[in-house]
Design a protein around this motif. Sequence first.
Motif, PDB file in Angstrom:
ATOM      1  N   ARG A   1       4.687  11.813  -5.389  1.00  0.00           N
ATOM      2  CA  ARG A   1       4.768  12.303  -4.007  1.00  0.00           C
ATOM      3  C   ARG A   1       5.060  11.159  -3.043  1.00  0.00           C
ATOM      4  NH1 ARG A   1      -0.419  15.343  -4.814  1.00  0.00           N
ATOM      5  NH2 ARG A   1      -0.984  15.162  -2.632  1.00  0.00           N
ATOM      6  N   VAL A   2       4.452   9.995  -3.315  1.00  0.00           N
ATOM      7  CA  VAL A   2       4.739   8.830  -2.464  1.00  0.00           C
ATOM      8  C   VAL A   2       6.217   8.463  -2.580  1.00  0.00           C
ATOM      9  CG1 VAL A   2       4.256   6.382  -2.060  1.00  0.00           C
ATOM     10  CG2 VAL A   2       2.391   7.935  -2.648  1.00  0.00           C
ATOM     11  N   ALA A   3       6.739   8.502  -3.816  1.00  0.00           N
ATOM     12  CA  ALA A   3       8.150   8.145  -4.018  1.00  0.00           C
ATOM     13  C   ALA A   3       9.057   9.103  -3.244  1.00  0.00           C
ATOM     14  CB  ALA A   3       8.488   8.169  -5.503  1.00  0.00           C
ATOM     15  N   LEU A   4       8.705  10.382  -3.248  1.00  0.00           N
ATOM     16  CA  LEU A   4       9.497  11.372  -2.511  1.00  0.00           C
ATOM     17  C   LEU A   4       9.408  11.122  -1.005  1.00  0.00           C
ATOM     18  CD1 LEU A   4      11.155  14.016  -2.876  1.00  0.00           C
ATOM     19  CD2 LEU A   4       9.006  15.263  -2.621  1.00  0.00           C
TER      20      LEU A   4
ATOM     21  N   THR B   1       0.851  -1.186   0.000  1.00  0.00           N
ATOM     22  CA  THR B   1       0.000   0.000   0.000  1.00  0.00           C
ATOM     23  C   THR B   1       0.895   1.247   0.000  1.00  0.00           C
ATOM     24  OG1 THR B   1       0.017   0.081   2.396  1.00  0.00           O
ATOM     25  CG2 THR B   1      -1.777  -1.168   1.363  1.00  0.00           C
ATOM     26  N   VAL B   2       0.246   2.403  -0.093  1.00  0.00           N
ATOM     27  CA  VAL B   2       0.993   3.661  -0.011  1.00  0.00           C
ATOM     28  C   VAL B   2       1.770   3.718   1.305  1.00  0.00           C
ATOM     29  CG1 VAL B   2       0.684   6.145   0.306  1.00  0.00           C
ATOM     30  CG2 VAL B   2      -0.496   4.961  -1.566  1.00  0.00           C
ATOM     31  N   ALA B   3       1.098   3.388   2.417  1.00  0.00           N
ATOM     32  CA  ALA B   3       1.781   3.406   3.710  1.00  0.00           C
ATOM     33  C   ALA B   3       2.904   2.372   3.740  1.00  0.00           C
ATOM     34  CB  ALA B   3       0.780   3.144   4.837  1.00  0.00           C
ATOM     35  N   GLY B   4       2.661   1.219   3.140  1.00  0.00           N
ATOM     36  CA  GLY B   4       3.682   0.171   3.088  1.00  0.00           C
ATOM     37  C   GLY B   4       4.896   0.613   2.297  1.00  0.00           C
ATOM     38  N   ASN B   5       4.653   1.344   1.203  1.00  0.00           N
ATOM     39  CA  ASN B   5       5.762   1.868   0.411  1.00  0.00           C
ATOM     40  C   ASN B   5       6.575   2.880   1.208  1.00  0.00           C
ATOM     41  OD1 ASN B   5       6.187   1.342  -2.686  1.00  0.00           O
ATOM     42  ND2 ASN B   5       4.009   1.002  -2.281  1.00  0.00           N
ATOM     43  N   VAL B   6       5.870   3.805   1.865  1.00  0.00           N
ATOM     44  CA  VAL B   6       6.575   4.862   2.599  1.00  0.00           C
ATOM     45  C   VAL B   6       7.351   4.260   3.776  1.00  0.00           C
ATOM     46  CG1 VAL B   6       6.290   6.984   3.926  1.00  0.00           C
ATOM     47  CG2 VAL B   6       4.956   6.631   1.847  1.00  0.00           C
ATOM     48  N   GLY B   7       6.790   3.212   4.378  1.00  0.00           N
ATOM     49  CA  GLY B   7       7.459   2.609   5.533  1.00  0.00           C
ATOM     50  C   GLY B   7       8.519   1.584   5.167  1.00  0.00           C
ATOM     51  N   PHE B   8       8.701   1.360   3.862  1.00  0.00           N
ATOM     52  CA  PHE B   8       9.572   0.255   3.425  1.00  0.00           C
ATOM     53  C   PHE B   8      10.983   0.341   4.009  1.00  0.00           C
ATOM     54  CE2 PHE B   8      12.684  -1.583   0.526  1.00  0.00           C
ATOM     55  CZ  PHE B   8      12.192  -2.853   0.369  1.00  0.00           C
TER      56      PHE B   8
ATOM     57  N   ARG C   1      -4.276   2.909  -0.100  1.00  0.00           N
ATOM     58  CA  ARG C   1      -4.407   2.626  -1.534  1.00  0.00           C
ATOM     59  C   ARG C   1      -3.233   1.808  -2.037  1.00  0.00           C
ATOM     60  NH1 ARG C   1      -7.237   6.797  -4.482  1.00  0.00           N
ATOM     61  NH2 ARG C   1      -9.174   7.155  -3.345  1.00  0.00           N
ATOM     62  N   ARG C   2      -3.467   1.144  -3.173  1.00  0.00           N
ATOM     63  CA  ARG C   2      -2.381   0.477  -3.890  1.00  0.00           C
ATOM     64  C   ARG C   2      -1.833   1.442  -4.933  1.00  0.00           C
ATOM     65  NH1 ARG C   2      -0.635  -4.723  -2.219  1.00  0.00           N
ATOM     66  NH2 ARG C   2      -2.321  -5.523  -0.943  1.00  0.00           N
ATOM     67  N   PRO C   3      -0.548   1.298  -5.289  1.00  0.00           N
ATOM     68  CA  PRO C   3       0.048   2.206  -6.285  1.00  0.00           C
ATOM     69  C   PRO C   3      -0.763   2.309  -7.578  1.00  0.00           C
ATOM     70  CG  PRO C   3       1.757   0.924  -5.246  1.00  0.00           C
ATOM     71  CD  PRO C   3       0.455   0.397  -4.704  1.00  0.00           C
ATOM     72  N   ALA C   4      -1.380   1.190  -8.007  1.00  0.00           N
ATOM     73  CA  ALA C   4      -2.123   1.218  -9.270  1.00  0.00           C
ATOM     74  C   ALA C   4      -3.308   2.178  -9.209  1.00  0.00           C
ATOM     75  CB  ALA C   4      -2.596  -0.186  -9.619  1.00  0.00           C
TER      76      ALA C   4
END
Lengths: 284, 349
Positions: free
Chosen positions: B143-146, B93-100, B131-134
């Motif tokens: 913004r999530v990547a940043l 998820t978005v949170a999962g990506n940011v917390g990776f 949300r999922r990236p898709a």
Amino acid sequence: MTDRTRIALLLAPALLLLGGLFLSGLGLTLLRSFRYFPALGLTEPDLGAYAAILTSPGFLRSLGLSLWIASASTVLAAILALVAALLLRQSFPGRALISFLVQLNLTIPHVVGAIGILYLLSQSGAFARLAHAAGLIAGPADFPVLVNDPFAIGIILLYVWKEVPFIALILLANLQTLGEDHESVARSLGATRWQAFRHVLLPMLAPGLAAASALVFAFAFGAYEVPLILGQHAPKALPVLAWQAWTDTDLATRPEAMAMSIVIAAIGLALLALVARAVRQGGE
Amino acid sequence: MTRLTLKGLAKRYAGAGQAALHGLDLTVASGSLTALLGPSGSGKTTTMKLIAGLIAPDAGDIRLDDRSIRDLPPERRGVAMVFQNPLLFPHLTVAGNVGFGLRMRGLAPDRIAASVAAMLARVRLSDLADRRPAQLSGGQAQRVALARALVLRPEVLLLDEPLSSLDATLRDEMRGLIRDLQRETGITTLVVTHDQAEAVALADRIALLLDGRLVQHDRPEAFYRRPASEAVARFFGGVNFLPGKARGGRFDCALGALDLAPGLPEGPGLLTIRPEAIRLGPGPNPLPARVQAVTFLGTQTRVDLGVEGFALQALVAPEAGLPLSPGQEVTVSLPPSALWLLPRPEGAA
């Protein structure tokens, strides 16, 4: 012509073949498995055949054996294919040759491979003779039982050998599409090489790996010729048991053969449906 | 706050004839937002990947303050990189990506959740945490990547063309966000771009890379007022170049002797003036000119002029240029403060 009719027309030959041959065959099998067989005087459908096989210890042992063969082959093939795909993704001298060799055995029929295994691994086979010539064993009985054995080692070996390239090719195609950027991102976010594999690449490969593995499982579970050649006399793998029941001189066993076929098909289909659902959920 | 130093950094890719990077020396000041600017193929992305540790240099060193990170694996460098494409992990998820990254460091889940929530709030994505990236738009994904990189509080942040995948409106918004976050956090940031306008709008300092070499490293306005070479001036939209010789505060050239501002070097050189610095009408260094073409460009009007058989291009306010018509005689003036001398190009007499 609208797009919709054009698509329907283009799909028609494939659909006819699928519907005409496969589905009607399945439908007929289903009817017979319910003991509806007017030629034999069976006109009242019932679940007798299913009741008979599900209470038969022989059937349950065969079911267990087939599940073992399919599970063990699939797990081993999936792991080896993953390793092979990851190695073949890198560039090294001789990669093209190794790639070719890995793909080569896709073209060899299962029966031919099974006979090859028989020649190589049986107690009087080539490896046993080599071992004897080298003074490692005194006679055929000293060579480990690898074919027609209770653990179906010969069958599993053959499936692993045949299906590793199949899964590996699907994974390689996946890897090519994915590229290495996601792993690079993971590394620059502090993941070690192993973490980038475990937490990024592997989950991204999982849908393709699951789909390919499900196909391998369904095939190994339902295929007849390999366990016929390399399997034990008893218990027999489920497809062999079904074939035997179908060719029995006693026509009354035919509904049971059909019921077994339906069980094989149902387990395969259920598995594919489960995988498809898991992949869909994972992608959302 | 960390200073990033590149010393003699060189890289040639296997099979490539030309080196991607020839001994690059660059110091990125601690806490600065520096743009690494150059046309495509000039070695910018190679430089980023070398700093991030994704490829190894053939020669040279990479230092954070006084510590070499050249031989460290990427995960131990304290450098986070945001790629041109968001490259979010599709299975998280978005949170999962940011917390990776925090998860990879083995932080406790509740601390990760708190950091992620704060970071998502900062980039205004709290509503999309599950949300999922898709399911994200391009701007949201970027913004999530940043956020995914910034939440790690890296010593150095690398941004590879972070705005190029966005459309114009989102680009402004994202540029503002990058500037604000960089000022708040003070993280030494190097951003790669091929777009000089973007570099000027975004960065405190610009390092211009042409053909794998650093040609100028300066404040943005210097690239307009004091370009280091004709190539630099041209990269920043310079079009007016006059060969001649400077002597005693004047420049002798095809247009006559022009007054120069004090402090410019003497001797042969190439005089340049920004098109927007040329004035229509009388003033210092007045010259008779003939209008060749008038082109309305929206916020400016371009006037092509012929002066003594020499072509000059001027950019003026739209209303100042529109009454002009081709063939018309006008007087133009070249303010001495806008005249700048470049070294003569090699091979010229």
